[in-house]
Every structure is written in structure tokens, then in C-alpha cells.
Design an enzyme around this catalytic site. Structure first.
Site, PDB file in Angstrom:
ATOM      1  N   CYS A  61       0.822  -1.213   0.000  1.00 18.89           N
ATOM      2  CA  CYS A  61       0.000   0.000   0.000  1.00 18.89           C
ATOM      3  C   CYS A  61       0.859   1.267   0.000  1.00 18.89           C
ATOM      4  O   CYS A  61       0.386   2.338  -0.373  1.00 18.89           O
ATOM      5  CB  CYS A  61      -0.914   0.017   1.226  1.00 18.89           C
ATOM      6  N   ARG A  72      13.937 -15.630  14.482  1.00 18.82           N
ATOM      7  CA  ARG A  72      12.815 -16.126  15.283  1.00 18.82           C
ATOM      8  C   ARG A  72      12.461 -17.573  14.932  1.00 18.82           C
ATOM      9  O   ARG A  72      11.400 -18.063  15.302  1.00 18.82           O
ATOM     10  CB  ARG A  72      11.598 -15.212  15.090  1.00 18.82           C
ATOM     11  N   VAL A  90       7.656 -21.319  -5.494  1.00 19.19           N
ATOM     12  CA  VAL A  90       6.993 -22.620  -5.488  1.00 19.19           C
ATOM     13  C   VAL A  90       6.314 -22.810  -6.837  1.00 19.19           C
ATOM     14  O   VAL A  90       5.510 -21.971  -7.274  1.00 19.19           O
ATOM     15  CB  VAL A  90       5.981 -22.722  -4.329  1.00 19.19           C
TER      16      VAL A  90
END
Length: 465
Positions: free
Chosen positions: A54, A81, A91
Site C-alpha cells: 500500500c 525467530r 513454489v
């Protein structure tokens, strides 16, 4: 049932698409389950992950200095993390029966299969590129990813001419037109509709049209592009409609987006009427216990019309990701649907809408009244009070609120949130008139503009047919 495909007996979550929905799902699942319980592998084909698409028009226009400001979390932060985020990796196939995906590293060409226990499809949406002569010429740009934004900026830096044509006048088209004006370009917007911003009714879109012309943008409405002409160097040089030819050194396509579901469709996964993946309330792909989907590649329930829609917005994508991640992580969450709220701006003109337009209400067979009022953003006597126009649709007899559109200056756009809450709650316009909204002269007239419209709509729906 776990297939224990991860390391040390952990389940494996595979995420296809590394932006809002995909990485929100990965992050939320990681909060709920550690690496020993859940291995997470995410594939992203571009150079960027977890970014704000955006914000691209504001980067192009110079309000945001660079792509780094639009990135919420870097790949390195995700990896720290415990999320194996593989950039520049696409993919190419989903093997549903074998519970695995095939991916290709775009830089090396190496291909490999990765098994999954849970799969999240977050492939987003693609800009519409009409099948026209010249549409793939250098100098013609869609604007959906940060890679697209960088490619456009590279073209602007390399182009001597200062004439830009924007094809389409939806949110991206209007915002890109303003961005190009800020860059010193002569801008023409070629639009198929009667007025810009087809998410508004034409009478409200007319206000946007006037504001765009006030910026120096040339608006061409009711115009169908037939081809893009190229010069001797192969670059785009003009946009041609049925009636005219518009010289162009750069062309931006702002025609809208479609769900990017080719991969899912090839795998036999169910699509809805608008081409988006069909999911249940928990964001599971229908008929598949261990496949989830969210973001711009899915269809969502419109709570006002009761029908599924495709709405490409980051707000929904992040919520979808949170819900998917919660469910994959062993919790429980659902996404009940949307009312279709969106805001934008052209210079200092704020544009907002929620719920149904007139043609939406007609299409689903609702009988309604539409009212329009003009009011001010603040008490009329308070400095810098500006006018705003509010249009409201309400169902005949029941008085149920159906939709609101607002166009005005400072303070106009976010007023639509009151209407969004009322729509979600199924309120009538009569009930809205009693809402206890905040008032002080710097913020609002005594009767807020949304409530003025609600009063007028309440009287209208009482009239006999």
C-alpha cells in the site's frame, strides 16, 4: 494426524508467499509453538518479504524515502525467530496427495521438494495486464510488489520525457497519478468507467474527478484502451483508445488485481466465482484439513450482501495470517467476513467507503433509499472547517444500514469507521442517530456528518413505496 516431516519429530508448516498473510501466519504459529514442535519453512519469490504494498505510491511520489521504510520485518529478523524464510525462491507445484511442494531457486535454478504437515497458501494477487498489443513493452509497469516499485523508479530515472499515462482509476491508479504529478510529470488518466474510483457511486466519483483535475491531472473517462504503441527503440510511446492517442514516456497500469491462484488451481484446490481460493471460517481451504489460505488470493464473505467477494487489502491479509497461525499453532480462531471498508486520498481530498454501492444493492436484490448530505469536518465557526459529502444507503422498511461513502478534506476519511462498525453490528439508520459520538468544535459539528446522513436516511426509509 501428524506426518512428522520436520526435524526431531516436529511437524512442518510450509508457507507459500512471504508477505502480510504468509508471514503473519508463520509468526503467530511460532509464538504458539517452538522450533522443537513446529518447523516453519517459507518461500518468497521476490527480493522482499513482510512489506507494505500500500505504501508503494508514496515511495514513488517521494513521501517515503525508500523501500526499507515499507518493510515491517526483514528476512534476517524472521530467521532469528526460527522461521526458515527462503527468498528468491518460487513454489512451482503443490502435490496435495503427497503433501509436498516443489520450489525453484530463481538465482541458481535449483529445484527441490519440501514435504509439509500444514500448508499456507498466501500467493497474493497479480496486477491485471490486459491482452493488448504493446502491453509488455519497456516503460509499461504494474505496481504490486516492491520489485515493481523499484522497476518503475528505475524507468523514471532513465526516461527523458515527462509524459505519463495511467490506465485505470481505482485506488492504485489514482494514487499513482498523484505520485507522478509530484515527480513533475504531465499525467493523463485513462479510465473505462464514468468517473474515477469505481468503488464509489459515480456521483461521488465525480468529486474525485474534480479534485484530480485541480491537481493538473487530465482525466479521460468512458475510454477503452485498444493498444500501446512503441517507438523504434521498442519502448512505449503512446496509449491508444477508440477515440484518441495519448503520448506516453511511461505507462502505469492501475486496472486492479486478480487473485494469484494459478498454482492452487493447478493443484485442484477449490476456487470461488471471483477466482480466489474458497476457505471456511477458520481459513482452511474447503475440503482440505491441512491446507490454509489467506490474503489477496482468497475470497471473503461480505457481511452486508451475504455473498463472497475478492477484496485485496492488507488489513484483511494480516487478520487472515493471525487466524491461520493461531489454528496451526493449536489454538482456535475464525474470520467472520468483511463489510468492504477502504480509504484513500488525492492530495488533500480524502475518500472513504464501506458497505454496498447502489449497483451492489441492486445486484443482490435489495430495495433501498440513497441520501446525500453536505456538512463540515468541524463546527462551522471553528478555524479551518472544511466541507464533506456523505452518501448513505439504507434498506427500505427495515432501515438497515447498507453502505456509506464519504468524500471531503481533513477528518473525512476515518469517519467511515463509525459506519463500518454500524454495518458489522447490523444497525439501522434510526439506531445510528442515537450513537453517542465524541463532540467538540475542533473535531465535529454538534451533529456529526455521519449522523446527519443517518437522520436523513431514517426519514427516507419511512416513506411509503
Amino acid at each position: 494426524m501428524s506426518m512428522s516431516r520436520g526435524k526431531r519429530g516436529a511437524e512442518r508448516l510450509v508457507v507459500v508467499g512471504g508477505d502480510a498473510a504468509g508471514m503473519s501466519a508463520a509468526s503467530q504459529a511460532r509464538r504458539l509453538k517452538g522450533p522443537d514442535e513446529l518447523e516453519i519453512v517459507a518461500f518468497e519469490r521476490s527480493h522482499f518479504a513482510s512489506y507494505s504494498a500500500c505504501g508503494i505510491p508514496y515511495w514513488v511520489g517521494g513521501d517515503v524515502s525508500g523501500p526499507d521504510e515499507l518493510i515491517a520485518r526483514t528476512p534476517e529478523e524472521h530467521r532469528a525467530r526460527g522461521i526458515d524464510l527462503r527468498m528468491r525462491t518460487e513454489v512451482t507445484q503443490i502435490d496435495v496427495a503427497g503433501a509436498r511442494v516443489r520450489a525453484r531457486a530463481l538465482d541458481s535454478g535449483a529445484e527441490s521438494w519440501t514435504p509439509y504437515d500444514h500448508l499456507v497458501i498466501a500467493t497474493g494477487a497479480r496486477p491485471v495486464r490486459p491482452d493488448l498489443p504493446g502491453v509488455d513493452a519497456p516503460g509499461v509497469h504494474g505496481v504490486q510488489t516492491l520489485d515493481d516499485g523499484q522497476a518503475l523508479l528505475d524507468t523514471l530515472a532513465d526516461t527523458r520525457g515527462r509524459r505519463a499515462v495511467v490506465v485505470g482509476a481505482g485506488y492504485i491508479g489514482v494514487e499513482m497519478a498523484e505520485a507522478l504529478i509530484k515527480r513533475g510529470y504531465e499525467v493523463t488518466v485513462v479510465n473505462r468507467g464514468r468517473e474515477p474510483m469505481s468503488t464509489l457511486d459515480p456521483d461521488m466519483g465525480r468529486l474525485v474527478h474534480e479534485a484530480m483535475e485541480g491537481l493538473g491531472i487530465t482525466m479521460v473517462n468512458d475510454a477503452e484502451v485498444t493498444e500501446l504503441l512503441t517507438g523504434d527503440d521498442g519502448r512505449v510511446r503512446a496509449v491508444v483508445t477508440q477515440d484518441a492517442e495519448y503520448p506516453a514516456d511511461v505507462v502505469v497500469l492501475g486496472i486492479g488485481v486478480r487473485p494469484d491462484t494459478a498454482l492452487a488451481s493447478a493443484a485442484g484446490l477449490p476456487l470461488g466465482a471471483h477466482g480466489g481460493l474458497s476457505t471456511d471460517l477458520a481459513m482452511r481451504v474447503r475440503g482440505h484439513e491441512n491446507i490454509w489460505a489467506g490474503g489477496d488470493c482468497v475470497e471473503v464473505l461480505d457481511l452486508v450482501s451475504g455473498q463472497d467477494r475478492h477484496i485485496a487489502l492488507g488489513t484483511h491479509a494480516n487478520k487472515h495470517g493471525q487466524i491461520i497461525g493461531t489454528n496451526v499453532g493449536g489454538g482456535y480462531a475464525t474470520f467472520p467476513g468483511v463489510v468492504g471498508t477502504a480509504v484513500s486520498k488525492v492530495c488533500d481530498l480524502e475518500i472513504a467507503r464501506t458497505g454496498l454501492r447502489e449497483k451492489d444493492a441492486h445486484r443482490v436484490g435489495l430495495r433501498f433509499e440513497a441520501v446525500t448530505i453536505e456538512s463540515t469536518s468541524r463546527a462551522g465557526y471553528y478555524p479551518n472547517a472544511s466541507t464533506m459529502t456523505v452518501k448513505m444507503l439504507a434498506e427500505r422498511r427495515t432501515g438497515r444500514l447498507l453502505g456509506v461513502q464519504i468524500v471531503g478534506r481533513e477528518g473525512a476519511a476515518k469517519r467511515v469507521d463509525v459506519a463500518a462498525v454500524a454495518l458489522t453490528a447490523g444497525m439501522t439508520v434510526e439506531q445510528m442517530t442515537a450513537l453517542d459520538l465524541g463532540y467538540a468544535p475542533p473535531f465535529s459539528p454538534v451533529w456529526d456528518p455521519v449522523l446527519v446522513a443517518a437522520r436523513k436516511a431514517a426519514k427516507a426509509v419511512e416513506q411509503p413505496d
